[in-house]
Design a protein around this motif. Sequence first.
Motif, PDB file in Angstrom:
ATOM      1  N   ILE A 159       8.879  70.982 -23.701  1.00  0.00           N
ATOM      2  CA  ILE A 159       7.938  70.177 -24.379  1.00  0.00           C
ATOM      3  C   ILE A 159       8.370  69.912 -25.806  1.00  0.00           C
ATOM      4  N   ILE A 160       8.177  68.446 -25.991  1.00  0.00           N
ATOM      5  CA  ILE A 160       8.549  67.964 -27.567  1.00  0.00           C
ATOM      6  C   ILE A 160       7.095  67.798 -28.251  1.00  0.00           C
ATOM      7  N   LYS A 161       6.958  68.524 -29.480  1.00  0.00           N
ATOM      8  CA  LYS A 161       5.998  68.489 -30.279  1.00  0.00           C
ATOM      9  C   LYS A 161       6.308  67.555 -31.442  1.00  0.00           C
ATOM     10  N   ARG A 162       5.345  66.249 -31.510  1.00  0.00           N
ATOM     11  CA  ARG A 162       5.962  65.527 -32.499  1.00  0.00           C
ATOM     12  C   ARG A 162       4.946  65.639 -33.563  1.00  0.00           C
ATOM     13  N   TYR A 163       5.289  65.814 -34.908  1.00  0.00           N
ATOM     14  CA  TYR A 163       4.613  65.720 -35.866  1.00  0.00           C
ATOM     15  C   TYR A 163       4.860  64.543 -36.828  1.00  0.00           C
ATOM     16  N   GLU A 164       3.568  64.396 -37.787  1.00  0.00           N
ATOM     17  CA  GLU A 164       3.672  63.054 -38.583  1.00  0.00           C
ATOM     18  C   GLU A 164       4.643  62.806 -39.357  1.00  0.00           C
ATOM     19  N   ASP A 165       5.199  63.757 -40.047  1.00  0.00           N
ATOM     20  CA  ASP A 165       6.306  63.986 -41.234  1.00  0.00           C
ATOM     21  C   ASP A 165       6.982  65.154 -41.254  1.00  0.00           C
ATOM     22  N   ASN A 166       7.960  65.049 -42.083  1.00  0.00           N
ATOM     23  CA  ASN A 166       8.995  66.317 -41.993  1.00  0.00           C
ATOM     24  C   ASN A 166       8.276  67.618 -42.440  1.00  0.00           C
TER      25      ASN A 166
ATOM     26  N   LYS B 128      13.537  45.385 -61.652  1.00  0.00           N
ATOM     27  CA  LYS B 128      12.984  46.893 -61.610  1.00  0.00           C
ATOM     28  C   LYS B 128      12.823  47.363 -60.161  1.00  0.00           C
ATOM     29  N   VAL B 129      12.749  48.560 -60.007  1.00  0.00           N
ATOM     30  CA  VAL B 129      12.640  49.108 -58.546  1.00  0.00           C
ATOM     31  C   VAL B 129      11.482  49.648 -58.535  1.00  0.00           C
ATOM     32  N   VAL B 130      10.599  49.429 -57.437  1.00  0.00           N
ATOM     33  CA  VAL B 130       9.278  50.041 -57.127  1.00  0.00           C
ATOM     34  C   VAL B 130       9.472  50.992 -55.872  1.00  0.00           C
ATOM     35  N   LEU B 131       9.343  52.162 -56.057  1.00  0.00           N
ATOM     36  CA  LEU B 131       9.679  53.200 -55.106  1.00  0.00           C
ATOM     37  C   LEU B 131       8.297  53.220 -54.255  1.00  0.00           C
ATOM     38  N   VAL B 132       8.485  53.180 -52.859  1.00  0.00           N
ATOM     39  CA  VAL B 132       7.469  53.263 -52.015  1.00  0.00           C
ATOM     40  C   VAL B 132       7.583  54.256 -50.903  1.00  0.00           C
ATOM     41  N   PRO B 133       6.872  55.839 -51.186  1.00  0.00           N
ATOM     42  CA  PRO B 133       7.043  56.757 -50.243  1.00  0.00           C
ATOM     43  C   PRO B 133       6.511  56.560 -49.161  1.00  0.00           C
ATOM     44  N   VAL B 134       7.382  56.859 -47.880  1.00  0.00           N
ATOM     45  CA  VAL B 134       6.974  56.641 -46.750  1.00  0.00           C
ATOM     46  C   VAL B 134       7.389  57.878 -45.566  1.00  0.00           C
ATOM     47  N   ALA B 135       6.583  57.997 -44.584  1.00  0.00           N
ATOM     48  CA  ALA B 135       7.204  59.023 -43.444  1.00  0.00           C
ATOM     49  C   ALA B 135       8.221  58.141 -42.627  1.00  0.00           C
ATOM     50  N   SER B 136       8.730  58.978 -41.850  1.00  0.00           N
ATOM     51  CA  SER B 136       9.774  58.435 -40.921  1.00  0.00           C
ATOM     52  C   SER B 136       9.105  57.548 -40.031  1.00  0.00           C
ATOM     53  N   ALA B 137       7.919  57.567 -39.855  1.00  0.00           N
ATOM     54  CA  ALA B 137       7.350  56.767 -38.499  1.00  0.00           C
ATOM     55  C   ALA B 137       6.778  55.338 -38.839  1.00  0.00           C
ATOM     56  N   ASN B 138       6.649  55.506 -40.440  1.00  0.00           N
ATOM     57  CA  ASN B 138       6.037  54.197 -40.797  1.00  0.00           C
ATOM     58  C   ASN B 138       7.102  53.349 -41.644  1.00  0.00           C
ATOM     59  N   ARG B 139       8.329  53.755 -41.976  1.00  0.00           N
ATOM     60  CA  ARG B 139       9.216  53.057 -42.719  1.00  0.00           C
ATOM     61  C   ARG B 139       9.633  51.730 -42.265  1.00  0.00           C
ATOM     62  N   ILE B 140       9.960  51.610 -41.000  1.00  0.00           N
ATOM     63  CA  ILE B 140      10.200  50.301 -40.227  1.00  0.00           C
ATOM     64  C   ILE B 140       9.065  49.529 -40.269  1.00  0.00           C
TER      65      ILE B 140
ATOM     66  N   PRO C 283      12.176  58.243 -48.722  1.00  0.00           N
ATOM     67  CA  PRO C 283      11.320  59.566 -48.236  1.00  0.00           C
ATOM     68  C   PRO C 283      10.690  60.318 -49.331  1.00  0.00           C
ATOM     69  N   GLN C 284       9.640  60.886 -48.876  1.00  0.00           N
ATOM     70  CA  GLN C 284       8.879  61.883 -49.829  1.00  0.00           C
ATOM     71  C   GLN C 284       8.838  63.345 -49.198  1.00  0.00           C
ATOM     72  N   ASP C 285       9.511  63.635 -48.080  1.00  0.00           N
ATOM     73  CA  ASP C 285       9.331  64.671 -47.450  1.00  0.00           C
ATOM     74  C   ASP C 285      10.758  65.324 -46.816  1.00  0.00           C
ATOM     75  N   PHE C 286      11.763  64.698 -47.357  1.00  0.00           N
ATOM     76  CA  PHE C 286      13.081  64.873 -46.732  1.00  0.00           C
ATOM     77  C   PHE C 286      14.271  65.402 -47.860  1.00  0.00           C
ATOM     78  N   PRO C 287      13.981  66.671 -48.551  1.00  0.00           N
ATOM     79  CA  PRO C 287      15.127  66.939 -49.506  1.00  0.00           C
ATOM     80  C   PRO C 287      16.286  67.337 -48.920  1.00  0.00           C
ATOM     81  N   PRO C 288      17.323  66.965 -49.259  1.00  0.00           N
ATOM     82  CA  PRO C 288      17.499  66.469 -50.694  1.00  0.00           C
ATOM     83  C   PRO C 288      17.606  64.932 -50.765  1.00  0.00           C
ATOM     84  N   TYR C 289      17.298  64.373 -49.594  1.00  0.00           N
ATOM     85  CA  TYR C 289      17.431  62.797 -49.731  1.00  0.00           C
ATOM     86  C   TYR C 289      15.877  62.150 -50.499  1.00  0.00           C
TER      87      TYR C 289
END
Length: 265
Positions: free
Chosen positions: A164-171, A74-86, A41-47
């Motif tokens: 009404i559920i408003k869905r946003y692309e990331d956290n 070696k680790v390669v970190l790939v930042p993702v949003a919740s919607a595209n991690r899977i 994750p790139q937008d989910f502190p403290p995770y």
Amino acid sequence: MKLTKLAAFFCISLSAAMLTPAHADALADVMKSGTLRVAVPQDFPPYGSVTADMQIQGLDIDVAKMVAKSLGVKVVLVPVASANRIPYLQSNRVDLVISTLGRNAEREKVMDFSQPYAPYNNSLFGAADIKVSGPADLANQTVGVARGTFEDILLTKSVPASTIIKRYEDNNTLISAYTSGQVKLMGTGDFVAVTLGEQNPARKPVFKYIIQESRCVVGVNKGETALNAKVNAVLTQAKKSGELSTLVTKWLHVPLPEKLATTFE
């Protein structure tokens, strides 16, 4: 005639072979390449979040580094949003998902999971003047969520039709919507809400109710038993040595719960 039949047989066999997916061994590929690609994750502190100097940090990042170090790669970190991690995992852009991932029946159809490595509750938070103690109280209310998260899935199933559920692309977008007053209620992780309150006391989200108690697990592609077993072995050792509890305490300010510390599957 024999040659014709042989040629036909060969074509049929070749076609069948082409239609049959080749067996892939993700662990062998990781060890051969010497790199482990991990969706984080790139937008989910403290995770997981990005610092001012554009470095990514957090509990999930440290767990990813720990797994790679144990594998000797070696680790390669790939930042993702919740919607595209899977989707990143399914398209083989990453080998693992370590990104506040929870386990449910729908996800079990397309991926496998490790043992849990951290606590994570999904809850409803909001403005202090809004009284909500359960799904029924959300009738005619507007709730913000990050698209594709447990909060999105579970609230969609449990709230009244008039909600009404408003869905946003990331956290980050969800948090911006809340802090700017676009939404006064939001479904998110407990630690995310606490961090938001610390950063912006004037807009501190107030806890309403737990949507679901959850745990963070590592996601692997379906059928990658060798890689999943290796990840579980790393997590088991880290639990027994206390290394994982140290990481959890560092980022979440609570020790690894005893129930999680003794769960090895």
